[in-house]
Scaffold this motif. Structure first.
Motif, PDB file in Angstrom:
ATOM      1  N   CYS A 168      31.212  29.428  41.104  1.00  0.00           N
ATOM      2  CA  CYS A 168      32.386  28.568  40.958  1.00  0.00           C
ATOM      3  C   CYS A 168      31.972  27.099  40.996  1.00  0.00           C
ATOM      4  CB  CYS A 168      33.379  28.863  42.080  1.00  0.00           C
ATOM      5  SG  CYS A 168      34.839  27.802  42.084  1.00  0.00           S
ATOM      6  N   LYS A 169      32.548  26.292  40.134  1.00  0.00           N
ATOM      7  CA  LYS A 169      32.186  24.879  40.062  1.00  0.00           C
ATOM      8  C   LYS A 169      32.660  24.096  41.284  1.00  0.00           C
ATOM      9  CE  LYS A 169      32.177  24.663  35.007  1.00  0.00           C
ATOM     10  NZ  LYS A 169      30.726  24.473  34.917  1.00  0.00           N
ATOM     11  N   ILE A 170      33.629  24.635  42.006  1.00  0.00           N
ATOM     12  CA  ILE A 170      34.153  23.933  43.180  1.00  0.00           C
ATOM     13  C   ILE A 170      33.412  24.338  44.457  1.00  0.00           C
ATOM     14  CG2 ILE A 170      36.194  23.560  44.625  1.00  0.00           C
ATOM     15  CD1 ILE A 170      37.915  23.954  42.155  1.00  0.00           C
ATOM     16  N   THR A 171      33.317  25.641  44.707  1.00  0.00           N
ATOM     17  CA  THR A 171      32.685  26.113  45.944  1.00  0.00           C
ATOM     18  C   THR A 171      31.181  26.292  45.814  1.00  0.00           C
ATOM     19  OG1 THR A 171      32.921  28.466  45.380  1.00  0.00           O
ATOM     20  CG2 THR A 171      34.786  27.394  46.476  1.00  0.00           C
ATOM     21  N   LEU A 172      30.700  26.456  44.571  1.00  0.00           N
ATOM     22  CA  LEU A 172      29.289  26.723  44.267  1.00  0.00           C
ATOM     23  C   LEU A 172      28.857  28.110  44.759  1.00  0.00           C
ATOM     24  CD1 LEU A 172      27.651  23.248  45.072  1.00  0.00           C
ATOM     25  CD2 LEU A 172      28.649  24.072  42.922  1.00  0.00           C
ATOM     26  N   ILE A 180      39.728  32.030  33.898  1.00  0.00           N
ATOM     27  CA  ILE A 180      39.404  30.959  32.955  1.00  0.00           C
ATOM     28  C   ILE A 180      40.672  30.213  32.549  1.00  0.00           C
ATOM     29  CG2 ILE A 180      39.567  32.458  30.920  1.00  0.00           C
ATOM     30  CD1 ILE A 180      37.138  30.904  29.787  1.00  0.00           C
ATOM     31  N   THR A 181      40.542  28.907  32.378  1.00  0.00           N
ATOM     32  CA  THR A 181      41.675  28.067  31.999  1.00  0.00           C
ATOM     33  C   THR A 181      41.697  27.871  30.489  1.00  0.00           C
ATOM     34  OG1 THR A 181      40.434  25.995  32.129  1.00  0.00           O
ATOM     35  CG2 THR A 181      41.385  26.834  34.182  1.00  0.00           C
ATOM     36  N   PRO A 182      42.794  27.363  29.932  1.00  0.00           N
ATOM     37  CA  PRO A 182      42.862  27.114  28.484  1.00  0.00           C
ATOM     38  C   PRO A 182      41.764  26.176  27.991  1.00  0.00           C
ATOM     39  CG  PRO A 182      45.056  27.052  29.423  1.00  0.00           C
ATOM     40  CD  PRO A 182      44.113  27.125  30.580  1.00  0.00           C
ATOM     41  N   SER A 183      41.266  25.313  28.884  1.00  0.00           N
ATOM     42  CA  SER A 183      40.204  24.381  28.488  1.00  0.00           C
ATOM     43  C   SER A 183      38.827  25.031  28.506  1.00  0.00           C
ATOM     44  CB  SER A 183      40.208  23.154  29.399  1.00  0.00           C
ATOM     45  OG  SER A 183      39.973  23.538  30.746  1.00  0.00           O
ATOM     46  N   GLY A 184      38.745  26.282  28.982  1.00  0.00           N
ATOM     47  CA  GLY A 184      37.483  27.012  28.974  1.00  0.00           C
ATOM     48  C   GLY A 184      36.687  26.939  30.259  1.00  0.00           C
ATOM     49  N   VAL A 185      37.251  26.308  31.300  1.00  0.00           N
ATOM     50  CA  VAL A 185      36.566  26.202  32.585  1.00  0.00           C
ATOM     51  C   VAL A 185      36.918  27.420  33.444  1.00  0.00           C
ATOM     52  CG1 VAL A 185      36.193  24.815  34.655  1.00  0.00           C
ATOM     53  CG2 VAL A 185      36.682  23.696  32.462  1.00  0.00           C
ATOM     54  N   THR A 186      35.916  27.995  34.094  1.00  0.00           N
ATOM     55  CA  THR A 186      36.139  29.166  34.942  1.00  0.00           C
ATOM     56  C   THR A 186      36.090  28.774  36.417  1.00  0.00           C
ATOM     57  OG1 THR A 186      35.204  30.674  33.295  1.00  0.00           O
ATOM     58  CG2 THR A 186      35.292  31.461  35.563  1.00  0.00           C
ATOM     59  N   TYR A 187      37.078  29.272  37.171  1.00  0.00           N
ATOM     60  CA  TYR A 187      37.158  29.006  38.599  1.00  0.00           C
ATOM     61  C   TYR A 187      37.327  30.308  39.373  1.00  0.00           C
ATOM     62  CZ  TYR A 187      38.338  24.204  37.147  1.00  0.00           C
ATOM     63  OH  TYR A 187      38.334  22.958  36.576  1.00  0.00           O
ATOM     64  N   PRO A 204      41.043  20.763  37.943  1.00  0.00           N
ATOM     65  CA  PRO A 204      40.198  19.861  38.733  1.00  0.00           C
ATOM     66  C   PRO A 204      39.101  19.169  37.925  1.00  0.00           C
ATOM     67  CG  PRO A 204      40.511  21.936  39.863  1.00  0.00           C
ATOM     68  CD  PRO A 204      41.027  22.121  38.463  1.00  0.00           C
ATOM     69  N   VAL A 205      38.650  19.811  36.847  1.00  0.00           N
ATOM     70  CA  VAL A 205      37.571  19.237  36.041  1.00  0.00           C
ATOM     71  C   VAL A 205      38.113  18.371  34.904  1.00  0.00           C
ATOM     72  CG1 VAL A 205      35.638  19.753  34.500  1.00  0.00           C
ATOM     73  CG2 VAL A 205      35.931  21.073  36.603  1.00  0.00           C
ATOM     74  N   PRO A 217      42.001  36.310  33.690  1.00  0.00           N
ATOM     75  CA  PRO A 217      40.778  36.866  34.280  1.00  0.00           C
ATOM     76  C   PRO A 217      39.600  36.740  33.309  1.00  0.00           C
ATOM     77  CG  PRO A 217      42.631  38.325  34.675  1.00  0.00           C
ATOM     78  CD  PRO A 217      43.121  37.275  33.714  1.00  0.00           C
ATOM     79  N   ASN A 218      38.488  36.230  33.809  1.00  0.00           N
ATOM     80  CA  ASN A 218      37.285  36.119  32.985  1.00  0.00           C
ATOM     81  C   ASN A 218      36.452  37.379  33.205  1.00  0.00           C
ATOM     82  OD1 ASN A 218      34.852  35.463  31.719  1.00  0.00           O
ATOM     83  ND2 ASN A 218      35.089  33.285  32.168  1.00  0.00           N
ATOM     84  N   LEU A 219      36.749  38.399  32.428  1.00  0.00           N
ATOM     85  CA  LEU A 219      36.115  39.706  32.612  1.00  0.00           C
ATOM     86  C   LEU A 219      34.626  39.683  32.289  1.00  0.00           C
ATOM     87  CD1 LEU A 219      38.904  42.027  31.160  1.00  0.00           C
ATOM     88  CD2 LEU A 219      38.519  41.335  33.527  1.00  0.00           C
ATOM     89  N   ALA A 220      34.240  38.845  31.333  1.00  0.00           N
ATOM     90  CA  ALA A 220      32.821  38.774  30.958  1.00  0.00           C
ATOM     91  C   ALA A 220      31.983  38.249  32.125  1.00  0.00           C
ATOM     92  CB  ALA A 220      32.652  37.874  29.741  1.00  0.00           C
ATOM     93  N   ILE A 221      32.469  37.169  32.760  1.00  0.00           N
ATOM     94  CA  ILE A 221      31.748  36.613  33.905  1.00  0.00           C
ATOM     95  C   ILE A 221      31.774  37.586  35.079  1.00  0.00           C
ATOM     96  CG2 ILE A 221      31.820  34.816  35.682  1.00  0.00           C
ATOM     97  CD1 ILE A 221      30.535  33.891  33.131  1.00  0.00           C
TER      98      ILE A 221
END
Length: 239
Positions: A168-172, A180-187, A204-205, A217-221
């Motif tokens: 995760c980009k926030i917690t690491l 995943i968000t519409p902008s393509g960022v996964t949290y 947040p990004v 849901p980002n099933l691939a990740i």
């Protein structure tokens, strides 16, 4: 009426119970899940009880069941995070147990191979007089090859770094339930939902407006994370 074990559960943290208490917990929980197989707490406490007996595989299975049920019933509930923490700890304990066993087996096998090569070297030296240099060179090459092979075999149990795209980009931290968000960022789902609650409904990004209904849901990740953790159990370790 609450049993002795259930009263202890309510009053003490799980890991503070003594072994005899855990035996009673296991008995009570098995009865509970027989009556209601969708009991989150029943599967959760049964998993913890099994771990106390070092029944890692069965304990992990029960905790995974509890986590699935908990996410389905109340994905934002505090128990989901608590169960995941215990599941991660159990997975790490399972890996550590198996890793220690593999390390011992590899070391024993390596020593046996080295002994066999040494005996072979001594025999060849006695039989091939005048070719000592060639025999010694061959022997050293075989020992070096043996060392390389066992080094590679041990690498799977050697902790390194979890790839950034699995965190995760926030917690690491490694993803548990990535969205995943519409902008393509996964949290991490719980993290972005907490961000909505504490900060506001925006990414947040990218800082773009964002609603919970837009999270997918980002099933691939998620599958990539599961595959990585399956091969690298050390990554379950919590700081």
């Amino acid at each position: 009426m609450a049993t002795f074990a259930s009263r202890k559960i309510a009053s003490e943290p799980p890991l503070m119970l003594i072994l005899s208490d855990w035996t009673k917990v296991e008995e009570d929980c098995r009865k509970a899940v027989q009556l209601d197989n969708n009991s989150v707490k029943g599967h959760y406490m049964l998993g913890l009880a099994l771990l106390q007996r070092q029944e890692y595989a069965e304990g992990v299975k029960e905790l995974e069941k509890a986590l699935d049920l908990g996410r389905g019933a109340d994905p934002k509930g505090y128990m989901v995070e608590e169960i995941w923490q215990e599941l991660a700890r159990a997975k790490y304990m399972e890996w550590e147990h198996e890793s220690t066993k593999r390390t011992w087996e590899l070391q024993t096998l390596k020593e046996a191979c080295e002994t066999a090569l040494e005996e072979k070297y001594i025999l060849e030296v006695s039989q091939l007089e005048g070719f000592l240099d060639e025999v010694s060179t061959k022997h050293m090459e075989q020992l070096e090859s043996l060392a390389r092979v066992f080094k590679i075999a041990a690498e799977a149990d050697t902790p390194t770094e979890v790839p950034d795209y699995l965190c995760c980009k926030i917690t690491l931290d490694v993803f548990r339930d990535p969205v995943i968000t519409p902008s393509g960022v996964t949290y991490e789902r719980s993290v972005i939902l907490n961000h909505f609650k504490e900060v506001g409904n925006f990414d947040p990004v990218t800082r773009e407006p964002l609603e919970e209904s837009q999270l997918v849901p980002n099933l691939a990740i998620k599958e990539a994370v599961q595959a990585f953790l399956h091969e690298h159990g050390w990554a379950y370790k919590m700081d």
